[in-house]
Motif scaffolding. Structure first.
Motif, PDB file in Angstrom:
ATOM      1  N   ASP A 132     -31.258  23.578  14.981  1.00  0.00           N
ATOM      2  CA  ASP A 132     -30.069  23.186  14.234  1.00  0.00           C
ATOM      3  C   ASP A 132     -29.448  22.016  14.979  1.00  0.00           C
ATOM      4  O   ASP A 132     -29.279  22.068  16.201  1.00  0.00           O
ATOM      5  CB  ASP A 132     -29.100  24.371  14.174  1.00  0.00           C
ATOM      6  N   CYS A 158     -26.492  20.873  15.419  1.00  0.00           N
ATOM      7  CA  CYS A 158     -25.310  21.028  16.291  1.00  0.00           C
ATOM      8  C   CYS A 158     -25.703  21.636  17.628  1.00  0.00           C
ATOM      9  O   CYS A 158     -25.038  21.393  18.641  1.00  0.00           O
ATOM     10  CB  CYS A 158     -24.205  21.806  15.590  1.00  0.00           C
ATOM     11  N   ASP A 187     -27.606  20.245   9.128  1.00  0.00           N
ATOM     12  CA  ASP A 187     -28.008  21.068  10.288  1.00  0.00           C
ATOM     13  C   ASP A 187     -29.500  20.892  10.593  1.00  0.00           C
ATOM     14  O   ASP A 187     -29.932  21.025  11.735  1.00  0.00           O
ATOM     15  CB  ASP A 187     -27.644  22.535  10.077  1.00  0.00           C
ATOM     16  N   PHE A 229     -19.030  18.054  10.146  1.00  0.00           N
ATOM     17  CA  PHE A 229     -19.258  18.770  11.413  1.00  0.00           C
ATOM     18  C   PHE A 229     -20.584  18.320  12.035  1.00  0.00           C
ATOM     19  O   PHE A 229     -20.626  17.850  13.167  1.00  0.00           O
ATOM     20  CB  PHE A 229     -19.281  20.273  11.116  1.00  0.00           C
ATOM     21  N   HIS A 230     -21.671  18.383  11.258  1.00  0.00           N
ATOM     22  CA  HIS A 230     -22.979  18.003  11.805  1.00  0.00           C
ATOM     23  C   HIS A 230     -23.105  16.488  11.962  1.00  0.00           C
ATOM     24  O   HIS A 230     -23.868  16.012  12.812  1.00  0.00           O
ATOM     25  CB  HIS A 230     -24.110  18.563  10.939  1.00  0.00           C
TER      26      HIS A 230
HETATM   27 ZN    ZN Z   1     -25.276  23.673  13.011  1.00  0.00          ZN
END
Ligand code: ZN
Ligand code: 7TP
Length: 331
Positions: free
Chosen positions: A238, A240, A280, A289-290
């Motif tokens: 992933d 992150c 992700d 976020f990613h």
């Molecule tokens: Zn993630």
């Protein structure tokens, strides 16, 4: 295609950095207030602003953000009674969103927009007898909140307001035999919590207490044949986790222990050439976020078309320099 617990990169994934696409994606994110995803993320809006602004700063595109609107929003999210800051207007204050707000105002050099003494009052009120921190009045303990507490206070030059020795002792009580950390004493090691605990020790200048080689070894074992990194053994890669693992290895001064080219290929493959942004893993939906952690990860890998990011704070190095903060890095 999936090999066991990994992904197979197909031939048509992006192989270059699509900076303009990401700048356009983030600049338009949140303009349409009726957008389904925008509404579904109201409960984390303050963090969404931090992820978006930091990504834009790293691309030197933050002039496209509505600065005054953001600052007014943050001011209206501070709770006068507790001093804490909430994710959106009318929500409960929480240490996660208090940190996001302080990070944004620190980047804008506008900490005057909030009651800083109120923030100090809120964060110190969350510390417990054993040195741990609650996230809010409902009393959940998590090493993530220890990291939020020391990061928030250090950004406003008030780390003296808490019991740093006890805060460090609690984090060290969460160290496992593999050298890693979980959210509470005895919890399983997880890359995200390792980043929080190593970051806490970096800000408190106590990285001497780490078992650096065992920990770095566990972190490098997160890399899979696809080049991507997972958060725990047997999990899928992933994007992150690339950040959690690489920023931790950077603080440990062992980032050279991962295969950089393979990892860069996975990060670039996680871009979406149509919508812009990072997801992700290759082929999934992108989100702010990613997108931040994709750009921050490439910055740590030395991509010079992205500004330098500080591995401890996940903020532009120039902001950390202006604040004269010196988080510890192992040598
Ligand atoms: Zn993630
Ligand atoms: C889409 O489902 C989730 C699940 C958890 C969360 S979270 O807030 O607990 N959080 C951060 C997070 C955010 C997003 C996201 C989508 C749109 C936006 C707008 O800004 O942000 C997406 C995922 C996500 N997660 C969940 C996740 C990440 N990779 C795999 N998953 C399942 C992380 C989660 C925990 C977290 C991590 C770091 C941090 O600073 C704060 C929270 C948010 C959405």
């Amino acid at each position: 295609a999936f090999t066991k617990n990994d992904v197979k990169l197909s031939g048509d994934v992006p192989k270059t950095l699509l900076l303009q696409k990401h700048s356009d994606y983030l600049a338009s994110y949140g303009l349409n207030k009726d957008d389904f995803e925008y509404c579904m993320t109201e409960h984390l809006r303050m963090s969404g602003i931090y992820w978006t602004l930091t990504a834009m700063e790293l691309m030197d595109q933050s002039s496209r953000m509505p600065k005054e609107e953001i600052i007014e929003f943050i001011t209206s999210c501070q709770d006068n009674e507790s001093g804490g800051i909430s994710a959106s207007i009318g929500h409960d204050p929480h240490i996660l969103y208090t940190l996001s707000a302080v990070q944004v105002l620190a980047m804008y050099d506008r900490l005057d927009a909030i009651d800083v003494e109120g923030v100090v009052r809120f964060v110190t009120s969350m510390q417990q007898e054993d040195g741990s921190f609650y996230g809010d009045k409902w009393g959940e303990v998590d090493t993530r909140f220890s990291f939020c507490a020391v990061m928030t206070l250090s950004l406003i030059q008030r780390l003296d307001a808490i019991n740093v020795t006890k805060a460090v002792d609690f984090v060290l009580s969460c160290m496992n035999f593999d050298g890693g950390f979980g959210s509470r004493p005895g919890s399983e090691s997880h890359a995200g919590l390792i980043y929080c605990c190593v970051g806490t020790l970096s800000i408190c200048k106590r990285m001497d207490a780490l078992h650096a080689d065992e920990l770095a070894w566990w972190l490098c074992e997160r890399q899979l044949p696809s080049g991507g990194l997972n958060g725990r053994p047997e999990k899928l890669p992933d994007l992150c986790y690339s950040w959690w693992v690489m920023s931790s290895l950077s603080m440990l001064n062992r980032i050279h222990w991962v295969d950089k080219n393979n990892l860069e290929q996975f990060i670039l493959a996680s871009q979406d050439a149509e919508t812009g942004g990072f997801s992700d893993r290759p082929g999934n939906i992108t989100d702010p976020f990613h997108t931040l952690f994709g750009l921050a990860g490439l910055s740590l890998l030395g991509n010079t078309s992205i500004k330098r990011v500080n591995p401890t704070y996940c903020m532009p190095q120039e902001t950390i320099d202006r604040l004269k903060l010196e988080p510890q890095i192992l040598h």
